[in-house]
Design a protein around this motif. Structure first.
Motif, PDB file in Angstrom:
ATOM      1  N   THR A  16       0.843  -1.200   0.000  1.00  0.00           N
ATOM      2  CA  THR A  16       0.000   0.000   0.000  1.00  0.00           C
ATOM      3  C   THR A  16       0.876   1.249   0.000  1.00  0.00           C
ATOM      4  N   PRO A  17       0.870   2.032  -1.068  1.00  0.00           N
ATOM      5  CA  PRO A  17       1.667   3.269  -1.077  1.00  0.00           C
ATOM      6  C   PRO A  17       1.217   4.224   0.020  1.00  0.00           C
ATOM      7  N   LEU A  18       2.155   4.931   0.607  1.00  0.00           N
ATOM      8  CA  LEU A  18       1.859   5.825   1.716  1.00  0.00           C
ATOM      9  C   LEU A  18       0.899   6.936   1.323  1.00  0.00           C
ATOM     10  N   GLU A  19       0.931   7.358   0.057  1.00  0.00           N
ATOM     11  CA  GLU A  19       0.052   8.451  -0.356  1.00  0.00           C
ATOM     12  C   GLU A  19      -1.411   8.021  -0.428  1.00  0.00           C
ATOM     13  N   ASP A  20      -1.665   6.701  -0.453  1.00  0.00           N
ATOM     14  CA  ASP A  20      -3.042   6.202  -0.459  1.00  0.00           C
ATOM     15  C   ASP A  20      -3.648   6.300   0.938  1.00  0.00           C
ATOM     16  N   SER A  21      -4.944   6.109   1.029  1.00  0.00           N
ATOM     17  CA  SER A  21      -5.614   6.087   2.332  1.00  0.00           C
ATOM     18  C   SER A  21      -5.180   4.852   3.117  1.00  0.00           C
ATOM     19  N   GLY A  22      -5.240   4.953   4.434  1.00  0.00           N
ATOM     20  CA  GLY A  22      -4.865   3.832   5.277  1.00  0.00           C
ATOM     21  C   GLY A  22      -5.820   2.657   5.140  1.00  0.00           C
ATOM     22  N   THR A  23      -5.286   1.452   5.332  1.00  0.00           N
ATOM     23  CA  THR A  23      -6.092   0.237   5.219  1.00  0.00           C
ATOM     24  C   THR A  23      -6.240  -0.499   6.544  1.00  0.00           C
ATOM     25  N   VAL A  24      -5.357  -0.189   7.504  1.00  0.00           N
ATOM     26  CA  VAL A  24      -5.412  -0.816   8.830  1.00  0.00           C
ATOM     27  C   VAL A  24      -5.114   0.254   9.874  1.00  0.00           C
ATOM     28  N   ASP A  25      -5.354  -0.097  11.134  1.00  0.00           N
ATOM     29  CA  ASP A  25      -5.089   0.860  12.211  1.00  0.00           C
ATOM     30  C   ASP A  25      -3.596   1.088  12.418  1.00  0.00           C
ATOM     31  N   LEU A  26      -2.811   0.016  12.261  1.00  0.00           N
ATOM     32  CA  LEU A  26      -1.388   0.088  12.622  1.00  0.00           C
ATOM     33  C   LEU A  26      -0.534  -0.722  11.660  1.00  0.00           C
ATOM     34  N   THR A  27       0.566  -0.112  11.231  1.00  0.00           N
ATOM     35  CA  THR A  27       1.631  -0.836  10.539  1.00  0.00           C
ATOM     36  C   THR A  27       2.848  -0.864  11.446  1.00  0.00           C
ATOM     37  N   VAL A  28       3.391  -2.053  11.675  1.00  0.00           N
ATOM     38  CA  VAL A  28       4.635  -2.212  12.437  1.00  0.00           C
ATOM     39  C   VAL A  28       5.756  -2.445  11.430  1.00  0.00           C
ATOM     40  N   VAL A  29       6.686  -1.509  11.343  1.00  0.00           N
ATOM     41  CA  VAL A  29       7.799  -1.611  10.401  1.00  0.00           C
ATOM     42  C   VAL A  29       9.033  -2.111  11.141  1.00  0.00           C
ATOM     43  N   ILE A  30       9.540  -3.260  10.707  1.00  0.00           N
ATOM     44  CA  ILE A  30      10.713  -3.867  11.344  1.00  0.00           C
ATOM     45  C   ILE A  30      11.848  -3.943  10.333  1.00  0.00           C
ATOM     46  N   PRO A  31      12.865  -3.072  10.443  1.00  0.00           N
ATOM     47  CA  PRO A  31      14.033  -3.197   9.563  1.00  0.00           C
ATOM     48  C   PRO A  31      14.866  -4.391  10.017  1.00  0.00           C
ATOM     49  N   ALA A  32      15.259  -5.234   9.081  1.00  0.00           N
ATOM     50  CA  ALA A  32      15.957  -6.466   9.464  1.00  0.00           C
ATOM     51  C   ALA A  32      17.145  -6.721   8.545  1.00  0.00           C
ATOM     52  N   TYR A  33      18.324  -6.729   9.133  1.00  0.00           N
ATOM     53  CA  TYR A  33      19.532  -7.084   8.391  1.00  0.00           C
ATOM     54  C   TYR A  33      20.225  -8.229   9.122  1.00  0.00           C
ATOM     55  N   ASN A  34      20.169  -9.416   8.523  1.00  0.00           N
ATOM     56  CA  ASN A  34      20.743 -10.625   9.139  1.00  0.00           C
ATOM     57  C   ASN A  34      20.201 -10.826  10.554  1.00  0.00           C
TER      58      ASN A  34
END
Length: 319
Positions: free
Chosen positions: A54-72
């Motif tokens: 879902t592109p950020l410029e679009d309307s939200g689709t859920v209450d919360l997005t949890v973004v987890i950056p993961a490197y190894n």
């Protein structure tokens, strides 16, 4: 004789400024390019066929997005994901959510491992995005934010150092500073732990660098935030739509750029104390990272002051 000296002095000064500007252009990071494959995600329900994010410029689709950056992060991710889902599943007032794991070009099979983990939680919307090359933590967080569907978006480290239950403290603060889907940022803070064992037991070098960083942050303009580097920050969708497209730094100090952007955009920022503990396995070389942070802080401040990096406030849509 005075005139030649004045002329010579002006030439030297102008040459110095030109060299500094040239260095700024050379040292400034190149624009972050998003590849088509990175606009899609896989899940345990669709491991072979990627689906559109879902592109950020679009309307939200859920209450919360949890973004987890993961490197190894195959070793530390399981416990962190378990704590995240346990908390979100236990809420009396249910929230719709998605968990977006952004594999930052890992070499240990983080993406495939994450898909196997996702199969353990079939009721949770766990999405795995694989970046084509390693960008750095800031680049991975930026990508997750630009393609998150949440009305609120949380960045959280994969090591589980922050207590995920403290999301509710950030959530309540957001309700106060950004009601009715307004723009707001809430920063998890470890500043209250400075005199406790959690920080005192850290190495002398880490603590010296921490105090040095705080001094520099006051100089560049974010001294009002006591802890800029905690990897536990909540953004309203409106704030994210204005901040993350303007983010340039993919490196560890990207948090400061986000807060500088929020300040320039006049987006309210709240700082909330949270629980935190040191977790083994950090990939950060404190000396190298500190030198890089100092350079990047000067770069971001200079680019903003000179107008090379533009920040455009977003007009609020009328309901």
């Amino acid at each position: 004789m005075d005139n030649p000296l004045i002329l010579y002095g002006c030439i030297v000064i102008l040459t110095g400024f030109a060299l500094l500007y040239f260095a700024l252009v050379i040292w400034s990071p190149a624009p972050i390019i998003t590849h088509e494959s990175e606009k899609k995600y896989r899940s345990f329900k669709s491991t072979k066929k990627p689906l559109s994010l879902t592109p950020l410029e679009d309307s939200g689709t859920v209450d919360l997005t949890v973004v987890i950056p993961a490197y190894n992060e195959t070793e530390r991710l399981p416990l962190m994901l378990e704590q995240t889902i346990d908390h979100l599943s236990s809420l009396k007032k249910k929230r719709t959510y998605e968990i977006l794991i952004v594999d930052d070009g890992s070499s240990d099979g983080t993406s495939e491992f994450s898909l196997k983990l996702a199969a353990k939680y079939p009721k949770s919307d766990i999405r795995v995005v694989t970046l084509e090359k390693n960008l750095g933590k800031g680049g991975a967080v930026r990508h997750g934010m630009l393609y998150g569907g949440g009305e609120r978006l949380l960045m959280v480290d994969a090591d589980g150092a922050s207590r995920f239950n403290d999301l509710e403290l950030l959530w309540d603060a957001m309700d106060k500073i950004a009601p009715n889907k307004g723009a707001g940022v809430v920063v998890g803070s470890r500043a209250h732990l400075v005199k406790t064992e959690a920080v005192v037991k850290r190495s002398l070098l880490r603590n010296i660098l921490m105090y040095g960083l705080h001094t520099i942050l006051r100089i560049v303009g974010v001294g009002h935030i006591r802890d800029t580097q905690c990897g536990f920050k909540l953004f309203s969708r409106s704030a994210a739509q204005q901040i993350f497209p303007a983010q340039h730094l993919p490196t560890w100090i990207f948090d400061v750029e986000l807060l500088l952007l929020a300040k320039q955009l006049r987006i309210p920022v709240a700082e909330v104390p949270i629980e935190w503990h040191e977790v083994p396995g950090s990939k950060l070389n404190v000396v190298t990272a500190s030198l890089q942070m100092l350079r990047d802080l000067l770069i971001v401040r200079a680019n903003l002051l000179l107008g090379r990096w533009q920040v455009v406030p977003r007009k609020q849509k009328s309901e």
